[in-house]
Design a protein around this motif. Structure first.
Motif, mmCIF file in Angstrom:
data_model
loop_
_atom_site.group_PDB
_atom_site.id
_atom_site.type_symbol
_atom_site.label_atom_id
_atom_site.label_comp_id
_atom_site.label_asym_id
_atom_site.label_seq_id
_atom_site.Cartn_x
_atom_site.Cartn_y
_atom_site.Cartn_z
ATOM 1 N N LEU A 31 0.860 -1.182 0.000
ATOM 2 C CA LEU A 31 0.000 0.000 0.000
ATOM 3 C C LEU A 31 0.895 1.230 0.000
ATOM 4 C CD1 LEU A 31 -2.770 1.398 0.298
ATOM 5 C CD2 LEU A 31 -2.478 1.217 2.771
ATOM 6 N N ALA A 32 0.825 2.003 -1.086
ATOM 7 C CA ALA A 32 1.580 3.257 -1.162
ATOM 8 C C ALA A 32 0.590 4.405 -1.230
ATOM 9 C CB ALA A 32 2.523 3.242 -2.359
ATOM 10 N N GLY A 33 0.005 4.618 -2.439
ATOM 11 C CA GLY A 33 -1.046 5.625 -2.566
ATOM 12 C C GLY A 33 -2.429 5.051 -2.356
ATOM 13 N N GLY A 34 -2.618 3.799 -2.794
ATOM 14 C CA GLY A 34 -3.889 3.112 -2.588
ATOM 15 C C GLY A 34 -5.004 3.515 -3.518
ATOM 16 N N GLN A 35 -4.711 4.329 -4.551
ATOM 17 C CA GLN A 35 -5.777 4.854 -5.403
ATOM 18 C C GLN A 35 -6.397 3.790 -6.314
ATOM 19 O OE1 GLN A 35 -6.798 8.322 -4.921
ATOM 20 N NE2 GLN A 35 -5.689 7.502 -3.174
ATOM 21 N N LEU A 75 7.674 5.504 -3.458
ATOM 22 C CA LEU A 75 6.745 6.329 -2.691
ATOM 23 C C LEU A 75 6.538 7.718 -3.305
ATOM 24 C CD1 LEU A 75 5.004 5.935 -0.178
ATOM 25 C CD2 LEU A 75 6.871 6.894 1.201
ATOM 26 N N VAL A 76 7.126 7.973 -4.459
ATOM 27 C CA VAL A 76 6.995 9.285 -5.086
ATOM 28 C C VAL A 76 5.606 9.423 -5.715
ATOM 29 C CG1 VAL A 76 7.888 10.818 -6.874
ATOM 30 C CG2 VAL A 76 9.466 9.444 -5.511
ATOM 31 N N ARG A 77 4.908 10.470 -5.341
ATOM 32 C CA ARG A 77 3.547 10.704 -5.832
ATOM 33 C C ARG A 77 3.558 11.254 -7.256
ATOM 34 N NH1 ARG A 77 1.175 8.127 -1.436
ATOM 35 N NH2 ARG A 77 2.224 8.845 0.455
ATOM 36 N N ARG A 104 -6.289 16.074 -9.731
ATOM 37 C CA ARG A 104 -5.191 16.450 -8.845
ATOM 38 C C ARG A 104 -5.248 15.699 -7.511
ATOM 39 N NH1 ARG A 104 -3.146 22.548 -7.737
ATOM 40 N NH2 ARG A 104 -2.738 22.337 -9.978
ATOM 41 N N ALA A 105 -6.437 15.461 -6.986
ATOM 42 C CA ALA A 105 -6.539 14.720 -5.725
ATOM 43 C C ALA A 105 -5.965 13.314 -5.864
ATOM 44 C CB ALA A 105 -7.991 14.647 -5.269
ATOM 45 N N ILE A 106 -6.219 12.673 -7.011
ATOM 46 C CA ILE A 106 -5.672 11.347 -7.282
ATOM 47 C C ILE A 106 -4.155 11.421 -7.387
ATOM 48 C CG2 ILE A 106 -5.581 9.437 -8.942
ATOM 49 C CD1 ILE A 106 -8.221 9.585 -7.496
ATOM 50 N N THR A 111 0.877 6.970 -6.437
ATOM 51 C CA THR A 111 2.308 6.929 -6.719
ATOM 52 C C THR A 111 2.574 6.441 -8.135
ATOM 53 O OG1 THR A 111 2.552 4.673 -5.880
ATOM 54 C CG2 THR A 111 2.843 6.476 -4.295
ATOM 55 N N LEU A 112 3.665 6.935 -8.706
ATOM 56 C CA LEU A 112 4.033 6.526 -10.061
ATOM 57 C C LEU A 112 4.340 5.028 -10.114
ATOM 58 C CD1 LEU A 112 4.755 7.572 -12.967
ATOM 59 C CD2 LEU A 112 7.123 7.502 -12.182
ATOM 60 N N CYS A 113 5.172 4.544 -9.205
ATOM 61 C CA CYS A 113 5.522 3.122 -9.212
ATOM 62 C C CYS A 113 4.302 2.250 -8.931
ATOM 63 C CB CYS A 113 6.618 2.836 -8.187
ATOM 64 S SG CYS A 113 8.252 3.409 -8.702
ATOM 65 N N GLY A 114 3.387 2.742 -8.109
ATOM 66 C CA GLY A 114 2.168 1.991 -7.850
ATOM 67 C C GLY A 114 1.347 1.803 -9.110
#
Length: 290
Positions: A31-35, A75-77, A104-106, A111-114
């Motif tokens: 779980l990083a961004g979880g989007q 972890l980079v958004r 923008r909220a997303i 995260t890019l890697c996610g």
């Protein structure tokens, strides 16, 4: 709906994260961004028994230059990539792709890697990886290995990552002065998944195209790079005629499916249009001031 029950761990280091992955394998999800993950869990499409939240692993939240590439940590958004001057100057095709990612909220949470590890074929980041020839760095307790973008996306939501591996970072080659790029897509509304999209790069030396990449999203179970169309371009001077020829080859080479949003024939038409427009924009951007 609510997700099924799950265990939750929040490690503070990369080594602790990898130990947890080694112990739990297929039963765990990062779980990083979880989007993407959390909605899938709520719909019970995904049912991990454990979530490993890497939000406190600060060593994964970096954008650095490494041996002629830009390394972007797990972890980079998206928003950090979008606003990074380093990314804008050195990997402009990635910079151009970011405003197309959701809202923008997303982008502020995701995260890019996610996105890359999730491997949705309608997402922008996987197509950019193919277009640039990015390298994925997978880490486990056994060490690290590098995976070329062309070998990473195996199918719909499926990658070459093993259950005990974390996509620690992605490395994008830096663009040179003779490169241009463009990112275009067609969607019903901004923020929706694209009916079709394109990440395009072009290099021109002494008046002739020396390399080209046409990587499409939304046309198959993985991002699609159209090598036949790229071959048409190389060795020729950039211009409307050769771009139109490459677009025609694109239309005949891709094999998209039909769904409630568009027929296969329409997607082929869109792909050809995006190819022609994207190549023209990429050529026009070569040598533009950074």
């Amino acid at each position: 709906m609510k997700p099924p029950p799950f265990d939750y761990r929040r490690p503070t280091s990369l080594s602790e994260t990898l130990d947890l992955l080694s112990q739990h394998g297929d039963d765990a999800k990062i779980l990083a961004g979880g989007q993407s993950l959390l909605p899938m869990m709520s719909l019970r499409v995904a049912r991990p028994e454990m979530l490993i939240d890497v939000g406190r692993v600060s060593e994964l939240d970096t954008i650095t230059e490494v041996d002629g590439a830009i390394a972007i940590g797990a972890l980079v958004r998206h928003r950090a990539v979008e606003t990074s001057d380093l990314v804008r100057r050195t990997v402009p095709v990635l910079h151009q792709a970011m405003p197309h990612v959701g809202h923008r909220a997303i982008r502020t949470r995701g995260t890019l890697c996610g996105s890359i590890a999730h491997a949705d074929p309608a997402a922008e980041a996987p197509a950019v990886c193919l277009a640039t020839g990015a390298t994925m760095v997978a880490a486990s307790t056994s060490g690290e290995r590098e995976i070329a973008a062309a070998d990473f996306f195996d199918g719909f939501l499926t990658t070459a990552l093993r259950p005990d591996e974390l996509l620690r970072e992605v490395r994008f080659p830096t663009a040179t002065a003779n490169h241009g790029c463009a990112v275009l897509e067609l969607s019903r509304r901004h923020g929706d998944y694209a009916i079709a999209g394109l990440a395009c790069t072009l290099a021109v030396t002494d008046g002739s195209i020396t390399s080209a990449a046409l990587a499409f999203l939304g046309l198959g179970s993985t991002p699609v790079r159209v090598g036949d169309a790229e071959a048409v371009l190389v060795g020729n001077p950039p211009g409307d005629e050769v771009f139109a020829e490459a677009a025609a080859v694109t239309s005949s080479s891709v094999s998209p499916g039909s769904d409630m949003h568009a027929t296969a024939a329409y997607r082929r038409h869109v792909a050809a249009t995006l190819a022609r427009q994207g190549l023209a924009r990429a050529a026009a951007s070569i040598g533009a001031s950074s």
